[in-house]
Design a protein around this motif. Sequence first.
Motif, PDB file in Angstrom:
ATOM      1  N   ILE A  11       0.599  -1.351  -0.249  1.00  0.00           N
ATOM      2  CA  ILE A  11       0.246  -0.009   0.004  1.00  0.00           C
ATOM      3  C   ILE A  11       0.868   1.357  -0.255  1.00  0.00           C
ATOM      4  N   THR A  12       0.901   2.030  -0.568  1.00  0.00           N
ATOM      5  CA  THR A  12       1.696   3.133  -0.667  1.00  0.00           C
ATOM      6  C   THR A  12       0.512   4.024  -1.065  1.00  0.00           C
ATOM      7  N   VAL A  13       1.247   5.582  -0.233  1.00  0.00           N
ATOM      8  CA  VAL A  13      -0.030   6.748   0.509  1.00  0.00           C
ATOM      9  C   VAL A  13       0.353   8.111   0.082  1.00  0.00           C
ATOM     10  N   GLN A  14       0.300   8.491  -0.642  1.00  0.00           N
ATOM     11  CA  GLN A  14       0.743   9.780  -0.360  1.00  0.00           C
ATOM     12  C   GLN A  14       0.005  11.481  -0.196  1.00  0.00           C
ATOM     13  N   ASN A  15       0.145  12.339  -0.039  1.00  0.00           N
ATOM     14  CA  ASN A  15      -0.428  13.728   0.250  1.00  0.00           C
ATOM     15  C   ASN A  15      -1.546  13.462   1.363  1.00  0.00           C
ATOM     16  N   SER A  63       6.012  12.756   1.961  1.00  0.00           N
ATOM     17  CA  SER A  63       6.565  12.457   1.288  1.00  0.00           C
ATOM     18  C   SER A  63       5.829  10.740   1.297  1.00  0.00           C
ATOM     19  N   GLU A  64       6.180  10.112   0.228  1.00  0.00           N
ATOM     20  CA  GLU A  64       5.793   8.553   0.007  1.00  0.00           C
ATOM     21  C   GLU A  64       5.288   7.419   0.981  1.00  0.00           C
ATOM     22  N   ILE A  65       4.900   7.150   1.438  1.00  0.00           N
ATOM     23  CA  ILE A  65       4.430   5.841   2.199  1.00  0.00           C
ATOM     24  C   ILE A  65       4.472   4.849   1.686  1.00  0.00           C
ATOM     25  N   ILE A  66       5.199   4.065   2.343  1.00  0.00           N
ATOM     26  CA  ILE A  66       5.017   2.302   1.354  1.00  0.00           C
ATOM     27  C   ILE A  66       4.471   1.375   2.507  1.00  0.00           C
ATOM     28  N   LYS A  67       3.981   0.589   2.560  1.00  0.00           N
ATOM     29  CA  LYS A  67       2.942   0.323   3.930  1.00  0.00           C
ATOM     30  C   LYS A  67       3.105  -1.337   3.327  1.00  0.00           C
ATOM     31  N   THR A  68       3.762  -2.884   3.305  1.00  0.00           N
ATOM     32  CA  THR A  68       3.904  -4.000   3.408  1.00  0.00           C
ATOM     33  C   THR A  68       2.792  -5.001   4.185  1.00  0.00           C
ATOM     34  N   ILE A  78      22.154  18.119  -3.726  1.00  0.00           N
ATOM     35  CA  ILE A  78      22.032  16.597  -2.781  1.00  0.00           C
ATOM     36  C   ILE A  78      21.287  17.749  -1.412  1.00  0.00           C
ATOM     37  N   CYS A  79      20.784  18.722  -2.577  1.00  0.00           N
ATOM     38  CA  CYS A  79      19.147  19.220  -1.375  1.00  0.00           C
ATOM     39  C   CYS A  79      18.936  18.480  -1.323  1.00  0.00           C
ATOM     40  N   PRO A  80      17.891  18.095  -0.326  1.00  0.00           N
ATOM     41  CA  PRO A  80      16.602  17.280   0.643  1.00  0.00           C
ATOM     42  C   PRO A  80      15.545  17.660  -0.996  1.00  0.00           C
ATOM     43  N   LYS A  81      15.024  16.606  -0.827  1.00  0.00           N
ATOM     44  CA  LYS A  81      13.340  15.851  -1.960  1.00  0.00           C
ATOM     45  C   LYS A  81      12.768  17.181  -1.588  1.00  0.00           C
TER      46      LYS A  81
END
Length: 527
Positions: A114-118, A194-199, A421-424
């Motif tokens: 499951i991918t969740v963002q925003n 950020s993109e959160i990925i849960k398995t 090398i800046c952050p996302k």
Amino acid sequence: MLKRHNKNFNSLRGAICSSSGESYSGFRETCSRKISCFFIAEVCFKLSGVCLFLLTFLLINPATTSVSALETELTSQSLDSRVEISFTPTEVSGEMIPTTEAGVKKQLETSAQITVQNAENYTIYIGAKTTGLVGVNKGEAISSIKTATNYDELPANSWGIYYGEGTSVPENAVYNPVEINRGTKIGTGGRTTSEIIKTYVLGFAANINNEVPADTYQNQITLSVISSPLEITGLTSITKMQEMTFEVCAASELGDTNQLIDLRDNKSYWVAKLPDNNCWMTQNLDLDLGAEWPDANPSDYDAINTEYKPVATATTATSTTVDASNTATRSWSLGKFVITNPDSSTNCGAQKNSFADCASQFTNVANIAASMDANFYTSHKQTVFGNEYDAHYLVGNHYQWNTATAGTGGTITSGQASGSICPKGWKLPASNGALSFEGLAAAGDISGDPAKITTSPYYFVKGGYVSQYSNGLLNYAGWGGYYWTDTSVSSSEVYAYSLSVEGTDAVNPVNAEYGRRNGIFVRCVAR
């Protein structure tokens, strides 16, 4: 307004979710929300002379997202959530031959990613159409277990569901009763840009004995994610550098400021919305590097090029750290110091190894705390006061240009490097045009006035540069400050544009005189 996402499993009989936007029975109360339907799972037990327990997952990805006609429109102050669900494997099956009254057990499993963002928050559910496995021909049912039960203790003629984070069902897993409609809450999460990925691993187990009539027993399982759109209230509402987006900056007021954490090393940075209406770091980047770019999650970076590997950050500037190559990837962390007098034009000289060699221009703050007061220097007229210091004036690290561009600068001889090398969510500023030092200088009327650019709200530091000659090393500290852009000087593999602040009367936002081999500072601007 909430957004609900279903990952549904589908038998060969056809999808439950239709292109008209109707949702699975029991979810009708969410019709005023945005609904994404993917696929439905059908659990089948086939019992005959040779009895089968068959669980089939058939992946179906529709080309479009179905939306209820009653959907409420998102406002300009929110971002629609992104949710994706996928299963591995997409098809599993097993066979059972019950011969006794005690029955025979079987368990099957699949992994759900499951991918969740925003999302302001989200909740994950698993549910079923009915609690029992219902016979297609004779209508008899195999009941759900009533309480959580170990696999080894499943009663005859019962079934249950296992769910948990991970990639495999644990030995002798505890299976749960089956709940209908939306079902059981199996996971939650808070605000994320950020993109959160849960398995999750999903297990289905049954114990069937020889008293069950031959038939095909089935049920429909739905995995759902309900998310609320991310509310955008400006940079004062976020806590991490990687949460910055164009929408966050746009929602911020001019002059808003905050301290944000870089997820790559948990260091904090002051940021602010400045007169050019862009959001900038108002503190020098202090990221130490190892022998690979992704010291942290690569997705937390702006962009990297693995063709060029970084050299581990040096803690002193000595002849052994000199690298005169124009594509070198060195960096230097020369101590935890703040400039003592931001308006200083006193040159520490050349051949210095660290800021400890420039005690009259810089103060060691390794053993005192950073102030949380954004107006610390304005209030105290000092960068260090009592047991606190103003982190706006930390010197941070010096980087060669190919390091600052995370290897994407390489040998380009025109245009802009593609990464940094800046952050996302952040980038190196351009030399001119949009998101540039030139634009910032023009908006703030600071060209030619170091006294403006070294104080609130900009806080640029005259921390010198690291020369790639043994008779140079740390050079001009206290007199000049230099900051990389992402822009190559045309037709040159030697130079890249930078902003320079020198002495008491020189601010040049488009300086073409510093070679890529030199180590200078980095300030990032939000994309």
